[in-house]
Design an enzyme around this catalytic site. Structure first.
Site, mmCIF file in Angstrom:
data_model
loop_
_atom_site.group_PDB
_atom_site.id
_atom_site.type_symbol
_atom_site.label_atom_id
_atom_site.label_comp_id
_atom_site.label_asym_id
_atom_site.label_seq_id
_atom_site.Cartn_x
_atom_site.Cartn_y
_atom_site.Cartn_z
ATOM 1 C CB ALA A 37 -0.885 -0.013 1.231
ATOM 2 C CD GLU A 56 -2.284 -7.915 2.716
ATOM 3 O OE1 GLU A 56 -2.050 -6.722 2.408
ATOM 4 O OE2 GLU A 56 -2.891 -8.229 3.741
ATOM 5 C CD GLU A 90 1.520 -5.731 5.693
ATOM 6 O OE1 GLU A 90 2.384 -6.554 6.066
ATOM 7 O OE2 GLU A 90 0.787 -5.923 4.707
ATOM 8 N N GLY A 129 0.695 -5.112 0.915
ATOM 9 C CA GLY A 129 -0.454 -5.232 0.013
ATOM 10 C C GLY A 129 -0.079 -5.834 -1.331
HETATM 11 N N1 DAK Z 1 4.616 3.326 -0.526
HETATM 12 C C1 DAK Z 1 5.031 4.509 -1.074
HETATM 13 N N2 DAK Z 1 6.214 4.675 -1.683
HETATM 14 C C2 DAK Z 1 7.024 3.604 -1.747
HETATM 15 C C3 DAK Z 1 6.677 2.342 -1.216
HETATM 16 C C4 DAK Z 1 5.385 2.225 -0.589
HETATM 17 N N3 DAK Z 1 4.923 1.067 -0.087
HETATM 18 N N4 DAK Z 1 7.706 1.495 -1.422
HETATM 19 C C5 DAK Z 1 8.643 2.185 -2.085
HETATM 20 N N5 DAK Z 1 8.249 3.472 -2.276
HETATM 21 C C6 DAK Z 1 8.977 4.563 -2.939
HETATM 22 C C7 DAK Z 1 10.093 5.089 -2.048
HETATM 23 O O1 DAK Z 1 9.589 6.012 -1.110
HETATM 24 C C8 DAK Z 1 10.979 5.731 -3.086
HETATM 25 O O2 DAK Z 1 10.415 6.966 -3.448
HETATM 26 P P1 DAK Z 1 11.323 8.307 -3.559
HETATM 27 O O3 DAK Z 1 12.001 8.443 -2.253
HETATM 28 O O4 DAK Z 1 12.278 8.015 -4.692
HETATM 29 O O5 DAK Z 1 10.338 9.376 -3.877
HETATM 30 C C9 DAK Z 1 10.866 4.792 -4.282
HETATM 31 O O6 DAK Z 1 9.642 4.057 -4.079
HETATM 32 C C10 DAK Z 1 11.998 3.785 -4.361
HETATM 33 O O7 DAK Z 1 12.083 3.131 -3.120
HETATM 34 P P2 DAK Z 1 13.459 2.969 -2.318
HETATM 35 O O8 DAK Z 1 14.362 4.131 -2.588
HETATM 36 O O9 DAK Z 1 13.130 2.668 -0.902
HETATM 37 O O10 DAK Z 1 14.072 1.683 -3.055
HETATM 38 P P3 DAK Z 1 14.965 0.521 -2.429
HETATM 39 O O11 DAK Z 1 15.373 -0.325 -3.585
HETATM 40 O O12 DAK Z 1 16.041 1.081 -1.553
HETATM 41 O O13 DAK Z 1 13.971 -0.316 -1.482
HETATM 42 C C11 DAK Z 1 11.908 -1.439 -0.929
HETATM 43 C C12 DAK Z 1 12.876 -0.960 -2.045
HETATM 44 C C13 DAK Z 1 10.653 -1.959 -1.633
HETATM 45 C C14 DAK Z 1 12.548 -2.579 -0.130
HETATM 46 C C15 DAK Z 1 11.599 -0.259 0.029
HETATM 47 O O14 DAK Z 1 11.154 0.841 -0.770
HETATM 48 C C16 DAK Z 1 10.543 -0.570 1.024
HETATM 49 O O15 DAK Z 1 10.783 -1.171 2.071
HETATM 50 N N6 DAK Z 1 9.301 -0.118 0.733
HETATM 51 C C17 DAK Z 1 8.195 -0.238 1.693
HETATM 52 C C18 DAK Z 1 7.676 -1.668 1.734
HETATM 53 C C19 DAK Z 1 6.559 -1.811 2.744
HETATM 54 O O16 DAK Z 1 6.697 -1.514 3.946
HETATM 55 N N7 DAK Z 1 5.440 -2.296 2.277
HETATM 56 C C20 DAK Z 1 4.223 -2.491 3.121
HETATM 57 C C21 DAK Z 1 3.374 -1.220 3.129
HETATM 58 S S1 DAK Z 1 1.989 -1.374 4.223
HETATM 59 C C22 DAK Z 1 -5.596 -2.669 3.954
HETATM 60 C C23 DAK Z 1 -5.130 -3.261 2.819
HETATM 61 C C24 DAK Z 1 -3.754 -3.361 2.597
HETATM 62 C C25 DAK Z 1 -2.876 -2.827 3.518
HETATM 63 C C26 DAK Z 1 -3.339 -2.245 4.680
HETATM 64 C C27 DAK Z 1 -4.731 -2.156 4.909
HETATM 65 N N8 DAK Z 1 -7.054 -2.572 4.224
HETATM 66 C C28 DAK Z 1 -7.968 -3.009 3.119
HETATM 67 C C29 DAK Z 1 -7.533 -2.200 5.421
HETATM 68 C C30 DAK Z 1 -1.468 -2.910 3.185
HETATM 69 C C31 DAK Z 1 -0.500 -2.284 3.882
HETATM 70 C C32 DAK Z 1 0.837 -2.233 3.301
HETATM 71 O O17 DAK Z 1 1.141 -2.751 2.234
#
Ligand code: DAK
Length: 261
Positions: A69, A115, A135, A112
Site C-alpha cells: 500500500a 496480498e 506491515e 499489500g
Molecule cells: N509506498 C510509497 N512509496 C514507496 C513504497 C510504498 N509502499 N515502497 C517504495 N516506495 C517509494 C520510495 O519512497 C521511493 O520513493 P522516492 O524516495 O524516490 O520518492 C521509491 O519508491 C523507491 O524506493 P526505495 O528508494 O526505498 O528503493 P529501495 O530499492 O532502496 O527499497 C523497498 C525498495 C521496496 C525494499 C523499500 O522501498 C521498502 O521497504 N518499501 C516499503 C515496503 C513496505 O513496507 N510495504 C508495506 C506497506 S503497508 C488494507 C489493505 C492493505 C494494507 C493495509 C490495509 N485494508 C484493506 C484495510 C497494506 C498495507 C501495506 O502494504
C-alpha cells in the site's frame, strides 16, 4: 475508468481471450495508491461481463510487482476512512473476480503487494521475486488478507516469521512453500504467465469458472460441504453446450470450440 486510474494501470490484450493489467507506478515501486487500486478494480469490473476476456494476467515491472500500500497516503488515513473508503471494494473486486487471474511477479511483492498476488489464483514468479509482509514495521497489520491467505499458502511457522519478523522470502522459498506455482528467469515471467493464461482461456469457460469457485470454496467450508458444492457444480456443467462440444470434440478427434454457453 478515470483518467488518473487509466495511467496508474496499463491494460492490454497479449493473447486471445487474455486481458493484461500492468501496475504502472515505477518510480514508487508500484505502491498501491488509490488510483492503482481503482484502476485494477475498474479493469476487472469491465472484464466481468466481457466474453472476450477469459483469463487475466496481473503484473508490475522488473523491480516490483507492488511494494505494498502507498505509505505516503497513510498519514491522513483514519479508522473511519480505512473502514469506509473505496479501497475495500477495490480489494474485493480482485478477490471476488469470477475468472482466473494469473499474477506475474518480478521484484518486490510486499505488504499489500504480496496480498494482491495471493488474491490471484496462480502466481508465476521471476527468480528475482521477493515476498514479504512488513506491515508491523509501520505499526499496522496486513489488511488485505495477509494474516489469512499467507497461512493457508505457506503454513503457520513461515507465515508467522514473515508477518511478525518482516523477513522476506525469495522466489525459490516461495515455490517450495507453495506460495507460487512457477519460478522462471525474470525476463520470462510475463511470457510464462501469459502462456498459462492462454492455456486456461482455451478451456471451457464455464467449467473454468466453476472450478475456480469450487477451489476457493474449499477455504471456507468443511470437506463434506465442499464435496457437495463440487458435485452440484459438476452436475450443472452436464447441462451446458460446451460440455457437449468438449465431449464430441474428443470423440471426433478435433479441437473443441467452446462458446461459453
Ligand atoms: N509506498 C510509497 N512509496 C514507496 C513504497 C510504498 N509502499 N515502497 C517504495 N516506495 C517509494 C520510495 O519512497 C521511493 O520513493 P522516492 O524516495 O524516490 O520518492 C521509491 O519508491 C523507491 O524506493 P526505495 O528508494 O526505498 O528503493 P529501495 O530499492 O532502496 O527499497 C523497498 C525498495 C521496496 C525494499 C523499500 O522501498 C521498502 O521497504 N518499501 C516499503 C515496503 C513496505 O513496507 N510495504 C508495506 C506497506 S503497508 C488494507 C489493505 C492493505 C494494507 C493495509 C490495509 N485494508 C484493506 C484495510 C497494506 C498495507 C501495506 O502494504
Amino acid at each position: 475508468m478515470t483518467e488518473q486510474s487509466e495511467t496508474a494501470v496499463l491494460v492490454s490484450r497479449p493473447a486471445d481471450f487474455v486481458l493484461q493489467v500492468r501496475i504502472n507506478r515505477p518510480k514508487a515501486m508500484n505502491a498501491l495508491n488509490g488510483a492503482v487500486l481503482g484502476g485494477i478494480a475498474a479493469a476487472l469490473g469491465d472484464a466481468v461481463d466481457d466474453d472476450s476476456v477469459r483469463c487475466v494476467v496481473l503484473t508490475g515491472d522488473e523491480r516490483a510487482f507492488a511494494a505494498g500500500a502507498d505509505i505516503k497516503e497513510m498519514p491522513t488515513r483514519t479508522p473511519a476512512t480505512v473502514l469506509t473508503d473505496r479501497r475495500g471494494a477495490d480489494w474485493h473486486a480482485v478477490a471476488g473476480f469470477p475468472k482466473p487471474i494469473v499474477a506475474a511477479v518480478n521484484g518486490y511483492a510486499l505488504g499489500g503487494g504480496c496480498e494482491l498476488a495471493m488474491s490471484c489464483d496462480i502466481v508465476v514468479a521471476g527468480e528475482n521475486a521477493m515476498f514479504g509482509q512488513p506491515e508491523v514495521n509501520l505499526g499496522i497489520i496486513a489488511g488485505a488478507g495477509g494474516t489469512q491467505r499467507l497461512v493457508k499458502a505457506v503454513g503457520k511457522s513461515l507465515a508467522m516469521k514473515m508477518l511478525l519478523a518482516s523477513e522476506f522470502i525469495d522466489a525459490r522459498t516461495a515455490l517450495a512453500a507453495g506460495l507460487v506455482s512457477d519460478v522462471v528467469a525474470p525476463e520470462l515471467t510475463l511470457e510464462r504467465a501469459v502462456a498459462l493464461a492462454g492455456t486456461i482461456a482455451s478451456k471451457a469457460p464455464l467449467a473454468v469458472r466453476l472450478t475456480k469457485q469450487a477451489v476457493l470454496r474449499s477455504f471456507d467450508v468443511s470437506m463434506a460441504a465442499g464435496l457437495d458444492y463440487e458435485r452440484n457444480c459438476s452436475a450443472a456443467l452436464f447441462g451446458t453446450e460446451d460440455r457437449l462440444e468438449g465431449v464430441t470434440a474428443f470423440i471426433e478427434k478435433r479441437q473443441a470450440d467452446f462458446k461459453n454457453r
